[in-house]
Design a protein around this motif. Structure first.
Motif, PDB file in Angstrom:
ATOM      1  N   ASP A 250       0.753  -1.016   0.065  1.00 34.21           N
ATOM      2  CA  ASP A 250       0.001   0.107   0.031  1.00 34.21           C
ATOM      3  C   ASP A 250       0.906   1.469  -0.096  1.00 34.21           C
ATOM      4  O   ASP A 250       0.243   2.135   0.551  1.00 34.21           O
TER       5      ASP A 250
ATOM      6  N   ARG B 193       2.025   4.080  -2.304  1.00 30.83           N
ATOM      7  CA  ARG B 193       1.646   5.009  -3.688  1.00 30.83           C
ATOM      8  C   ARG B 193       3.028   5.335  -4.200  1.00 30.83           C
ATOM      9  O   ARG B 193       3.694   6.108  -3.454  1.00 30.83           O
TER      10      ARG B 193
ATOM     11  N   SER C 172      -1.637  11.791   3.004  1.00 28.27           N
ATOM     12  CA  SER C 172      -2.891  11.403   3.131  1.00 28.27           C
ATOM     13  C   SER C 172      -3.472  10.764   1.758  1.00 28.27           C
ATOM     14  O   SER C 172      -3.234  11.512   0.717  1.00 28.27           O
ATOM     15  N   ASP C 173      -4.213   9.842   2.028  1.00 31.09           N
ATOM     16  CA  ASP C 173      -5.008   9.483   0.773  1.00 31.09           C
ATOM     17  C   ASP C 173      -6.374  10.429   0.697  1.00 31.09           C
ATOM     18  O   ASP C 173      -6.696  11.254   1.289  1.00 31.09           O
TER      19      ASP C 173
ATOM     20  N   GLU D  52      -6.563   9.186   5.265  1.00 31.40           N
ATOM     21  CA  GLU D  52      -5.885   7.990   6.055  1.00 31.40           C
ATOM     22  C   GLU D  52      -4.519   8.282   5.494  1.00 31.40           C
ATOM     23  O   GLU D  52      -3.926   8.890   4.557  1.00 31.40           O
TER      24      GLU D  52
ATOM     25  N   GLN E 253      -0.873   7.690   4.247  1.00 33.13           N
ATOM     26  CA  GLN E 253      -0.351   6.676   3.336  1.00 33.13           C
ATOM     27  C   GLN E 253       0.984   7.122   3.159  1.00 33.13           C
ATOM     28  O   GLN E 253       1.411   8.168   2.880  1.00 33.13           O
TER      29      GLN E 253
ATOM     30  N   LYS F  44       4.183   7.350   0.449  1.00 33.30           N
ATOM     31  CA  LYS F  44       4.463   7.672  -0.879  1.00 33.30           C
ATOM     32  C   LYS F  44       5.550   7.735  -1.239  1.00 33.30           C
ATOM     33  O   LYS F  44       6.634   8.127  -0.495  1.00 33.30           O
TER      34      LYS F  44
END
Length: 144
Positions: free
Chosen positions: A32, A34, A54-55, A59, A61, A63
């Protein structure tokens, strides 16, 4: 349906993943993380970015941004280093006011420990022999 990893996601051993970069992208997707491209014109001379954002649902995330002019070998090395920073030493992201650090283009001597060493082992597993997978992390200065 054949899923050799038994995880419901992509496996780095999938025969359709023919390059180390493709294998690392599958690893990032499976965890997960990105991965996105950064236009070289906006890269400030960096090879990439690594951070926590943040997604769309706000949430947290992980990256990794990769500059769009990297050749496949450097792309794999920087991606492996970014993954290693996120999973091995995420606390270093606290050094940046916005949780994002730049990854330099210049390779450092290969590290015997830390994210550079972890990245080297990941690349070996993905079939790449790299001269070094250790890069400098840099605080990104906002434009004035």
């Amino acid at each position: 349906m054949n899923d050799p990893a038994g995880s419901g996601g992509a496996s780095i051993n999938d025969p359709l993943l023919t390059t180390p970069t493709a294998r690392l992208m599958a690893l990032a997707m499976g965890t997960d993380i990105r991965v996105f491209e950064v236009p070289v014109a906006h890269s400030a001379g960096l090879a990439g970015l690594v951070g926590i954002g943040s997604d769309e649902n706000d949430e947290p995330q992980c990256k990794i941004g990769l500059t769009d002019d990297l050749d496949d070998d450097l792309r794999a090395d920087v991606l492996a280093f970014g993954i290693a920073v996120l999973v091995g030493t995420p606390e270093v992201l606290g050094n940046s006011p916005d949780g994002v650090l730049g990854i330099s283009r210049q390779r450092l001597p290969q590290a015997d420990n830390g994210p550079g060493n972890l990245a080297w082992h990941m690349l070996q597993t993905c079939g790449r022999e790299s001269p070094s997978t250790t890069f400098r992390l840099m605080i990104i200065q906002p434009d004035e």
